[in-house]
Motif scaffolding. Structure first.
Motif, PDB file in Angstrom:
ATOM      1  N   THR A  51       0.859  -1.188   0.000  1.00 17.34           N
ATOM      2  CA  THR A  51       0.000   0.000   0.000  1.00 17.34           C
ATOM      3  C   THR A  51       0.890   1.231   0.000  1.00 17.34           C
ATOM      4  N   THR A  52       0.630   2.128  -0.933  1.00 12.62           N
ATOM      5  CA  THR A  52       1.440   3.335  -1.061  1.00 12.62           C
ATOM      6  C   THR A  52       0.641   4.551  -0.625  1.00 12.62           C
ATOM      7  N   ASN A  66       6.975   9.254  -0.554  1.00 17.78           N
ATOM      8  CA  ASN A  66       5.906   8.270  -0.393  1.00 17.78           C
ATOM      9  C   ASN A  66       6.245   7.273   0.712  1.00 17.78           C
ATOM     10  N   VAL A  67       5.234   6.725   1.329  1.00 15.79           N
ATOM     11  CA  VAL A  67       5.387   5.684   2.333  1.00 15.79           C
ATOM     12  C   VAL A  67       4.756   4.410   1.792  1.00 15.79           C
ATOM     13  N   VAL A  68       5.538   3.339   1.739  1.00 14.34           N
ATOM     14  CA  VAL A  68       5.057   2.067   1.207  1.00 14.34           C
ATOM     15  C   VAL A  68       5.039   1.040   2.339  1.00 14.34           C
ATOM     16  N   LEU A  69       3.886   0.420   2.580  1.00 19.61           N
ATOM     17  CA  LEU A  69       3.723  -0.564   3.646  1.00 19.61           C
ATOM     18  C   LEU A  69       3.270  -1.898   3.070  1.00 19.61           C
ATOM     19  N   PRO A  70       3.804  -3.013   3.596  1.00 17.59           N
ATOM     20  CA  PRO A  70       3.272  -4.319   3.185  1.00 17.59           C
ATOM     21  C   PRO A  70       1.846  -4.484   3.688  1.00 17.59           C
ATOM     22  N   THR A  71       0.925  -4.701   2.807  1.00 22.69           N
ATOM     23  CA  THR A  71      -0.495  -4.670   3.165  1.00 22.69           C
ATOM     24  C   THR A  71      -0.857  -5.715   4.206  1.00 22.69           C
ATOM     25  N   GLY A 121      -4.683  -1.397  -0.849  1.00 24.14           N
ATOM     26  CA  GLY A 121      -3.620  -2.353  -1.146  1.00 24.14           C
ATOM     27  C   GLY A 121      -3.775  -3.003  -2.503  1.00 24.14           C
ATOM     28  N   ALA A 122      -2.924  -3.976  -2.754  1.00 21.02           N
ATOM     29  CA  ALA A 122      -2.932  -4.769  -3.993  1.00 21.02           C
ATOM     30  C   ALA A 122      -2.781  -3.859  -5.211  1.00 21.02           C
TER      31      ALA A 122
END
Length: 434
Positions: A51-52, A66-71, A121-122
């Motif tokens: 998820t960005t 940007n912050v990117v997290l594993p959903t 996400g995705a």
């Protein structure tokens, strides 16, 4: 016994006052339901990918990375935290302790963060946080003005169901006057006048003639809705020339505050707004200070809590209520101007769409406190804007659920997260001088 020359005095025994504490399981039950829903959404129906979150700047402010997290991992961790917090709320209640409001607030924030991570996400597009917050403030403006008017009115002892009518009247008259004069200042003044006129009806029937305040408020809302719809169809839109003359108001320009508007994220959201938003900031501070730190506020709260006691010390209960209900209408009417002068640029039928009732819910959720009511209004504005943001990023959440999201959040907030609340003691009760 203690003996003196003339009297025998019994020994003084300590007086123990017992405090009765009532357990309320409402908040733990709601937190548990939300935690169970989190397990279903974020664990059972988990989504993969990342998820960005983007933090694009506004017209002046710079953008943040940007912050990117594993959903999946983020949602599972947040779900575990929510389950632990729900269990902790049960433990607090079992020890006859209340669940603090900040605790419920943190729980709600974590649930929203998990929901945003899961929904975006995705394969969804990056979620624009700055745009989400900017839309939240914009949609919250009528809620906040309405909530402030509701706090003032109900603190004086009058239930203000007519917030919807005051918003709609302010929006209508602001559009007409501003269109005819091409003056935004006169349009804002007209909105204030419209709010006062609607509140006069409420004050006259509820205070002077002792009509049930809830009933008269609903009737006023229907009256204003019918009147504005009639004028819209028969005057504003029947002839194109009249539409141009009476329903084409200018829009309020954005007035960025030098320096503050350049702050990333916060700058575009709070300090690159129109004059009506800045008036909202002033109104929140003025109502809070006036209500709790001035003689006016003390008199206002006294007639809402114990009008008989206020009357005995020389306070005119009827006059105080009447003029403060009128003041509340003026504030709400100014919020109605935001629809036509700050957002849409024209008046349309039923353009408030029930937002006055959500503002009334913010009053209850905020426990009749202007600061808390403002925060509640921001929450409802966030829920309203979230439906548009999630639809724009391609979230798989059904559109039907997104449409009902603001009302679901309103029900959950008032039903559970607010906990036990006590309205002003004389709220809704007419004062008949004996």
């Amino acid at each position: 016994m203690t003996t003196t020359a003339d009297h025998t005095i019994p020994d003084a025994s300590p007086i123990v006052l017992e405090k009765t504490v009532v357990r309320s399981y409402k908040t733990p039950i709601l937190l548990s339901v939300v935690a169970a829903l989190s397990i279903v959404l974020y664990v059972v129906f988990r989504r993969g990918g990342d998820t960005t979150f983007t933090f694009a700047g506004g017209r002046i402010a710079a953008s943040l990375p940007n912050v990117v997290l594993p959903t999946t991992l983020t949602c599972v961790i947040l779900t575990i935290v929510l389950v632990v917090m729900a269990a902790l709320s049960w433990w607090l209640v079992s020890r006859f302790a209340s669940v603090p409001l900040w605790f419920s607030g943190v729980f709600a924030f974590l649930f929203v963060l998990a929901f945003l991570t899961w929904a975006a996400g995705a394969n969804a597009l990056p979620l624009p946080i700055t745009g989400l917050l900017l839309g939240t403030v914009s949609l919250s403006v009528p809620y906040i003005f309405g909530a402030l008017g509701g706090v003032i009115s109900e603190r004086s002892g009058v239930v203000n169901i007519a917030i919807e009518g005051q918003l709609l009247g302010g929006a209508f008259l602001a559009a007409v006057v501003s269109s005819m004069t091409r003056s935004l200042t006169l349009g804002l003044i007209a909105a204030v006048v419209a709010g006062v006129l609607v509140s006069f009806l409420l004050a006259a029937f509820a205070i002077k003639y002792y009509v049930d305040q809830v009933i008269v408020g609903v009737v006023i809302n229907v009256l204003v809705l019918g009147l504005t719809n009639f004028l819209y169809s028969q005057v504003l839109t029947k002839d194109p020339s009249m539409t141009k003359l009476l329903n084409s108001p200018p829009l309020l320009p954005a007035l960025p505050i030098p320096g503050l508007s350049a702050i990333p994220v916060i700058g575009p959201v709070l300090f690159d707004q129109s004059i009506i938003v800045y008036l909202m900031y002033i109104a929140v501070a003025a109502v809070y200070i006036g209500l709790f730190h001035t003689r006016w506020g003390l008199r206002l709260r006294s007639v809402g809590e114990h009008p008989q006691a206020a009357d005995t010390v020389g306070i005119n209960v009827t006059g105080t209520r009447f003029w403060n209900v009128s003041l509340a209408g003026a504030i709400v009417g100014l919020g109605g101007a935001y629809f036509t002068l700050g957002s849409v640029g024209s008046f349309s039928e039923d353009m408030t769409g029930g937002q006055g009732y959500i503002a009334l819910a913010a009053v209850i959720f905020g426990r009749w406190d202007p600061i808390r009511a403002t925060l509640a209004a921001l929450l409802f504005g966030f829920a309203s804007n979230l439906q548009y943001t999630l639809a724009a990023v391609g979230s798989p959440v059904p559109s039907e659920f997104l449409l009902m999201l603001p009302y679901v959040v309103t029900i959950l907030a008032v039903a559970g997260f607010v906990g036990y609340v006590r309205s002003p003691a004389a709220d809704g009760k007419p004062y008949i001088k004996s």
